[in-house]
Design an enzyme around this catalytic site. Structure first.
Site, mmCIF file in Angstrom:
data_model
loop_
_atom_site.group_PDB
_atom_site.id
_atom_site.type_symbol
_atom_site.label_atom_id
_atom_site.label_comp_id
_atom_site.label_asym_id
_atom_site.label_seq_id
_atom_site.Cartn_x
_atom_site.Cartn_y
_atom_site.Cartn_z
ATOM 1 N N LYS A 166 47.391 13.699 -44.037
ATOM 2 C CA LYS A 166 47.848 15.085 -43.948
ATOM 3 C C LYS A 166 46.973 15.821 -42.936
ATOM 4 O O LYS A 166 45.862 15.390 -42.709
ATOM 5 C CB LYS A 166 47.739 15.775 -45.315
ATOM 6 C CG LYS A 166 48.379 15.017 -46.470
ATOM 7 C CD LYS A 166 49.869 15.175 -46.501
ATOM 8 C CE LYS A 166 50.461 14.412 -47.687
ATOM 9 N NZ LYS A 166 51.921 14.386 -47.672
ATOM 10 N N LYS A 168 50.852 16.467 -42.446
ATOM 11 C CA LYS A 168 51.768 15.402 -42.050
ATOM 12 C C LYS A 168 52.316 15.581 -40.646
ATOM 13 O O LYS A 168 52.676 14.614 -40.000
ATOM 14 C CB LYS A 168 52.879 15.232 -43.059
ATOM 15 C CG LYS A 168 53.634 16.482 -43.460
ATOM 16 C CD LYS A 168 54.758 16.028 -44.352
ATOM 17 C CE LYS A 168 55.150 17.013 -45.419
ATOM 18 N NZ LYS A 168 56.169 16.447 -46.290
ATOM 19 N N LYS A 192 48.784 5.876 -44.850
ATOM 20 C CA LYS A 192 50.231 5.912 -44.685
ATOM 21 C C LYS A 192 50.663 7.010 -43.724
ATOM 22 O O LYS A 192 50.157 8.126 -43.790
ATOM 23 C CB LYS A 192 50.872 6.151 -46.058
ATOM 24 C CG LYS A 192 52.351 6.459 -46.037
ATOM 25 C CD LYS A 192 52.864 6.700 -47.449
ATOM 26 C CE LYS A 192 54.330 7.058 -47.452
ATOM 27 N NZ LYS A 192 54.604 8.342 -46.800
ATOM 28 N N ASP A 194 53.241 9.764 -42.927
ATOM 29 C CA ASP A 194 54.184 10.514 -43.747
ATOM 30 C C ASP A 194 55.601 10.110 -43.359
ATOM 31 O O ASP A 194 55.835 9.663 -42.232
ATOM 32 C CB ASP A 194 53.985 12.015 -43.550
ATOM 33 C CG ASP A 194 54.433 12.764 -44.786
ATOM 34 O OD1 ASP A 194 55.637 13.069 -44.865
ATOM 35 O OD2 ASP A 194 53.614 12.990 -45.674
ATOM 36 N N GLU A 195 56.538 10.285 -44.292
ATOM 37 C CA GLU A 195 57.910 9.850 -43.997
ATOM 38 C C GLU A 195 58.535 10.608 -42.833
ATOM 39 O O GLU A 195 59.412 10.092 -42.159
ATOM 40 C CB GLU A 195 58.794 9.957 -45.242
ATOM 41 C CG GLU A 195 59.024 11.356 -45.773
ATOM 42 C CD GLU A 195 57.905 11.857 -46.671
ATOM 43 O OE1 GLU A 195 58.093 12.912 -47.299
ATOM 44 O OE2 GLU A 195 56.831 11.202 -46.742
ATOM 45 N N HIS A 285 59.760 4.096 -48.077
ATOM 46 C CA HIS A 285 59.734 5.449 -48.633
ATOM 47 C C HIS A 285 61.159 5.857 -49.003
ATOM 48 O O HIS A 285 62.103 5.452 -48.330
ATOM 49 C CB HIS A 285 59.146 6.434 -47.623
ATOM 50 C CG HIS A 285 58.831 7.764 -48.238
ATOM 51 N ND1 HIS A 285 59.795 8.721 -48.456
ATOM 52 C CD2 HIS A 285 57.673 8.281 -48.710
ATOM 53 C CE1 HIS A 285 59.229 9.776 -49.038
ATOM 54 N NE2 HIS A 285 57.947 9.536 -49.203
ATOM 55 N N HIS A 318 58.232 3.724 -53.249
ATOM 56 C CA HIS A 318 57.805 4.874 -54.048
ATOM 57 C C HIS A 318 58.680 4.968 -55.295
ATOM 58 O O HIS A 318 59.894 4.854 -55.204
ATOM 59 C CB HIS A 318 57.933 6.152 -53.221
ATOM 60 C CG HIS A 318 56.934 6.218 -52.114
ATOM 61 N ND1 HIS A 318 55.917 7.127 -52.078
ATOM 62 C CD2 HIS A 318 56.773 5.434 -51.020
ATOM 63 C CE1 HIS A 318 55.175 6.909 -50.994
ATOM 64 N NE2 HIS A 318 55.679 5.893 -50.341
#
Length: 466
Positions: A166, A168, A192, A194-195, A285, A318
């Site tokens: 973050k 993001k 990760k 972010d999507e 995701h 997820h």
């Protein structure tokens, strides 16, 4: 005279067959049907079976050119939903030949296609699907699965730890890579994308991939542990998506990522095949899932989307956190977590599982718990999800008062303390807070994290009932 009788006729004459015994090769669906006032449940259930298989609104002469008995969907059982007025669970059996082999896309186009806009129904929800073994065997499924992933990463006997970077959106690639390095260096296994991070003007995908690869190699060299960063390969076209996956492979990183619902099942299945052929793990995701699964009476339950993902292919997905939610949701979440991980799952209506599912040799998928979790939740998460899971703390890592690396240290210490306590036979449900407090004594990072998030209620006392 044997003739063709035109006109509109009741669906239930052809498609409601309570005497039918489903075959082993049938795909079975459980629909929650809310008929319009005045429409009997038999007609509504039959309409669902018809519209999602061979039926149309009127009799057509070309019906005579095929065997409807062989190809039609059949509504074979209807039961009222307890506690709900005018809602029914309608069970429909679909013959194997209705769906193209190895295509989740085609299966969904039939089962949840036009029928959801059907006028005779006020609302319709697909609650569960039983995929027959004969159809399961036409899918590759997850690129690698749980055991192969552990072997690739050399990590055993505990859940894996992740963190979403973050903010993001808005970081430059270099600063993004720096954040990745700090988290991995502190003790996380994964970071990760972010999507919504694809390839935007402030950070193009190729720059991000390069700086993240540099970060994880540096962290690997310094910690002696294998590290990964989920590089989001989701793109506007399938060709571009594969191009990004190819670049990730060339960098030698272990894992890429995809948004399977917004990207679509066709793209996802292509990527899963590429990942198996090229030794990449695939993190999935579920962005957009709540649009489909949030309403109780209309849409598709997430357990069906989870099954579809296992068929299409993904190594992580997820699946909600359970913590701080209601007991009922806990049971239902654990139901589809088992559907993702296990080879054989028994029917259990108390957990929302309408059918016994046999996955034969399809590899399992690691459930990812992510969203609003922090160190105080660690005992609950360890107890609920067990070793085969990924626990992802975004704000719960980056929100640490001393920064990313101490935040990662705090999470790793908390996890190791919980795993050790469990292995020593302690009861995480009862002693969770105590275990975390003890660990704080020898980890200043954890103590600082516990102080920051202590006001956020730790709702784990009720777990004793399980």
């Amino acid at each position: 005279s044997v003739g063709f009788k035109a006109g509109v006729k009741d669906y239930k004459l052809n498609y409601y067959t309570p005497e039918y015994t489903p075959k082993d090769t049938d795909t079975l669906a459980a629909f929650r049907v809310t008929p319009q006032p005045g429409v009997p449940p038999e007609e509504a259930g039959a309409a669902v079976a018809a519209e999602s298989s061979t039926g149309t609104w009127t009799t057509v002469w070309t019906d005579g050119l095929t065997s409807l008995d062989r190809y039609k969907g059949r509504c074979y059982h209807i039961e009222p939903v307890a506690g709900e007025e005018n809602q029914y669970i309608c069970y429909v059996a679909y013959p194997l030949d209705l769906f193209e082999e190895g295509s989740v896309t085609n299966m969904f186009t039939s089962i949840v296609g036009n029928v959801f806009g059907f006028k005779a129904l006020r609302a319709l929800r697909l609650e569960d699907l039983r995929i027959p073994v004969a159809y399961v065997k036409t899918f590759q499924g997850p690129p690698h699965g749980i055991q192969v992933e552990r072997d690739k990463l050399n990590k055993y006997g505990r859940p894996l730890l992740g963190c979403t970077i973050k903010p993001k959106l808005g970081l430059s690639a270099k600063n993004y890579g720096r954040a990745v390095y700090e988290c991995l260096r502190g003790g996380l296994d994964f970071t990760k994308d972010d999507e919504n991070v694809n390839s935007q003007p402030f950070m193009r995908w190729r720059d991000r991939f390069l700086f993240c690869a540099e970060a994880l190699y540096k962290a690997q060299a310094e910690t002696g542990e294998i590290k990964g960063h989920y590089l989001n390969a989701t793109a506007g076209t399938c060709e571009e998506m594969i191009k990004r996956a190819v670049f990730a492979r060339e960098l030698g990183v272990p894992i890429v990522m995809h948004d399977y619902l917004t990207g679509g099942f066709t793209a996802n299945t292509s990527l899963a095949h590429y990942c198996r052929d090229n030794g990449l793990l695939l993190h999935i995701h579920r962005a957009m899932h709540a649009v489909i699964d949030r309403q109780k009476n209309h849409g598709i339950h997430f357990r069906v989307l989870a099954k579809a993902l296992r068929m299409s292919g993904g190594d992580h997905i997820h699946s909600g956190t359970v913590v701080g939610k209601l007991e009922g949701e806990r049971e239902i979440t654990l139901g589809f977590v088992d559907l993702l991980r296990d080879d054989f799952i028994e029917k259990d209506r108390s957990r929302g599982i309408y059918f016994t599912q046999d996955w034969v040799s399809l590899p399992g998928v690691l459930p990812v718990a992510s969203g609003g979790i922090h160190v105080w939740h660690m005992p609950a998460l360890t107890e609920i999800f067990g070793d085969d899971s990924v626990l992802q703390f975004g704000g719960g890592t980056l929100g640490h008062p001393w920064g990313n690396r101490p935040g990662a240290v705090a999470n790793r210490v908390a996890l190791e303390a919980c795993v050790q306590a469990r292995n020593e036979g302690r009861d995480l449900a009862r002693e969770g807070n105590e275990i975390i407090r003890e660990a704080c004594k020898w980890s200043l990072e954890l103590a600082a994290a516990c102080e920051v998030w202590k006001e956020i209620k730790f709702e784990f006392e009720a777990m004793d009932t399980l």
